[in-house]
Design a protein around this motif. Structure first.
Motif, mmCIF file in Angstrom:
data_model
loop_
_atom_site.group_PDB
_atom_site.id
_atom_site.type_symbol
_atom_site.label_atom_id
_atom_site.label_comp_id
_atom_site.label_asym_id
_atom_site.label_seq_id
_atom_site.Cartn_x
_atom_site.Cartn_y
_atom_site.Cartn_z
ATOM 1 N N GLN A 75 30.828 51.156 -3.629
ATOM 2 C CA GLN A 75 29.686 50.266 -3.836
ATOM 3 C C GLN A 75 29.417 50.075 -5.332
ATOM 4 N N ALA A 76 29.517 51.169 -6.088
ATOM 5 C CA ALA A 76 29.302 51.073 -7.541
ATOM 6 C C ALA A 76 30.344 50.139 -8.165
ATOM 7 N N SER A 130 30.827 42.480 -9.552
ATOM 8 C CA SER A 130 29.988 41.287 -9.408
ATOM 9 C C SER A 130 29.219 40.986 -10.702
ATOM 10 N N SER A 131 28.697 42.050 -11.343
ATOM 11 C CA SER A 131 27.899 41.792 -12.548
ATOM 12 C C SER A 131 28.788 41.480 -13.758
ATOM 13 N N SER A 132 30.003 42.017 -13.797
ATOM 14 C CA SER A 132 30.866 41.778 -14.969
ATOM 15 C C SER A 132 31.674 40.500 -14.840
ATOM 16 N N LEU A 183 41.586 43.800 -5.730
ATOM 17 C CA LEU A 183 42.748 44.556 -5.277
ATOM 18 C C LEU A 183 42.961 45.689 -6.273
ATOM 19 N N VAL A 184 42.762 46.951 -5.810
ATOM 20 C CA VAL A 184 42.915 48.117 -6.682
ATOM 21 C C VAL A 184 44.344 48.623 -6.519
ATOM 22 N N LEU A 212 37.415 48.520 -15.079
ATOM 23 C CA LEU A 212 36.263 48.744 -14.191
ATOM 24 C C LEU A 212 36.245 50.159 -13.607
ATOM 25 N N VAL A 213 37.336 50.535 -12.929
ATOM 26 C CA VAL A 213 37.354 51.870 -12.307
ATOM 27 C C VAL A 213 37.428 52.940 -13.399
#
Ligand code: ZN
Ligand code: ZN
Length: 372
Positions: A8-9, A15-17, A25-26, A130-131
């Motif tokens: 979720q984080a 979404s915000s970035s 796709l990770v 991101l991750v």
């Protein structure tokens, strides 16, 4: 471990970035593990606001069932390759825009996937870091795993030091370290140990070899233990005999740089500021050009993770980050000194997870962990 709150984080950050982007796709294996708990490899994770799909192959079907409840599975047989499975799964999710981890896909794979998706009017949006930034701040469980990874590394080091002999080669020292780490229920060394004697210690990423350790007064050891997937990272420079006057001075300077950096660590301080604090000590002593790498890096599922503590790294330390502090001075043809500890950023400073004394001699086992 709550993988779903991590997911979720990630979706919130995505979404915000990236202007409301709702799927990604990770593809980086440590990211997949962090978000799902899956300990295998060769598997991707497709996340959207509606779906959580692990893309894998039949070798991992049973393991995924055991390790990853709550995820949909897209499993390929040997007749199908990962690019095709990715295309089908991405098309099947019904989104017009999907993020991809640009830094973790080969250029060829990404180009072909982009071309195929474009034909179906699906745009692939490149995302970066991101991750990595989520993984930088460790939760309570990760911190206790890392504490244990540090303890195992320290005990293995003490046990090795208690038995080393001058006629041992660097490779033998590295092997004993690994033996003790595994004996203490570590999964192995976190990376191939650097055991560098004499002039070898002048190379920060020296290749451990058959050189006899007793031929030189100083022995540099950089090692870490892997425990439940997480890796510690420590360095000690051991005095086998009394080193020459210059190396003793170099040791004192590195120790001061190390202590100064640790004193500078606290939430809100920039990565480059901590690097600068240590570097100034070494520069003022006249050895600035002999400290030829950054001060430290994050540790976790990987040995080198975000953040990097080096010049031009403007990001700020946050509570929960675990970073190394590892100043060094390297004198080509002579030798080198590096001291490395692992620090948890917290409260108004940091907790140094490692407890080994900075100055160490062989064959004098330290009773338990000696606090400084
Ligand atoms: Zn290291
Ligand atoms: Zn390191």
């Amino acid at each position: 471990m709550n993988h779903h709150s991590r997911i979720q984080a990630l979706l919130d950050k995505l979404s915000s970035s990236y202007a409301g982007l709702k799927g990604i796709l990770v593809s980086e294996p440590h990211h997949v593990r962090y978000l799902t708990g899956f300990t295998g490899d060769s598997s991707y994770l497709l996340l959207t606001s509606q779906q959580r799909i692990i893309l894998s192959d039949r070798r991992y079907e049973e393991q995924l069932a055991q390790e990853c409840s709550g995820f949909e599975l897209a499993i390929r047989g040997p007749e199908k390759l990962m690019p095709q499975l990715c295309q089908e799964t991405l098309l099947g999710c019904g989104y017009q825009q999907i993020g991809v981890e640009e830094d973790h896909l080969s250029a060829g794979f990404l180009r072909r996937l982009r071309e195929t998706m474009a034909k179906a009017q699906v745009e692939l949006v490149s995302t970066v870091g991101l991750v990595e930034s989520l993984r930088a701040c460790k939760d309570e469980q990760e911190i206790s795993i890392l504490r244990r990874a540090v303890e195992i590394a320290e005990m293995a080091f003490e046990q090795t030091l208690a038995e080393v002999q001058p006629d041992w080669s660097e490779l033998q020292v590295a092997w004993r370290l690994e033996h003790h780490v595994r004996n203490l229920e570590g999964e192995g060394l976190g990376f191939p140990a650097i055991v560098a004697s004499g002039p070898g210690a002048a190379l920060p990423h020296y290749q451990t070899c058959r050189r006899k350790i007793g031929d030189h007064p100083l022995l540099l050891v950089d090692w870490g233990a892997k425990y439940e997937g997480y890796t510690s990272d420590l360095t000690r420079t051991v005095w086998l005999n009394t080193p020459g006057e210059e190396m003793q001075r170099v040791f004192d300077i590195v120790q001061e740089a190390h202590d100064t950096a640790i004193a500078a660590i606290r939430p809100g301080v920039s990565f480059e500021e901590v690097d600068r604090a240590a570097r100034l000590v070494i520069e003022r002593a006249g050895y600035g050009t002999h400290f030829n790498h950054g001060l430290g890096h994050g540790i976790g599922l990987q040995i080198h993770e975000y953040p990097r503590m080096a010049a031009n790294q403007k990001g700020l330390l946050e509570v929960g980050m675990v970073v190394t502090v590892e100043p060094g001075i390297y004198l080509p043809g002579i030798g080198g000194v590096r001291i490395e500890d692992d620090c948890l950023v917290q409260g108004n400073g940091c907790d140094v997870l490692s407890r080994l004394p900075l100055i160490t001699h062989p064959n004098c086992a330290h009773p338990g962990h000696v606090s400084r």
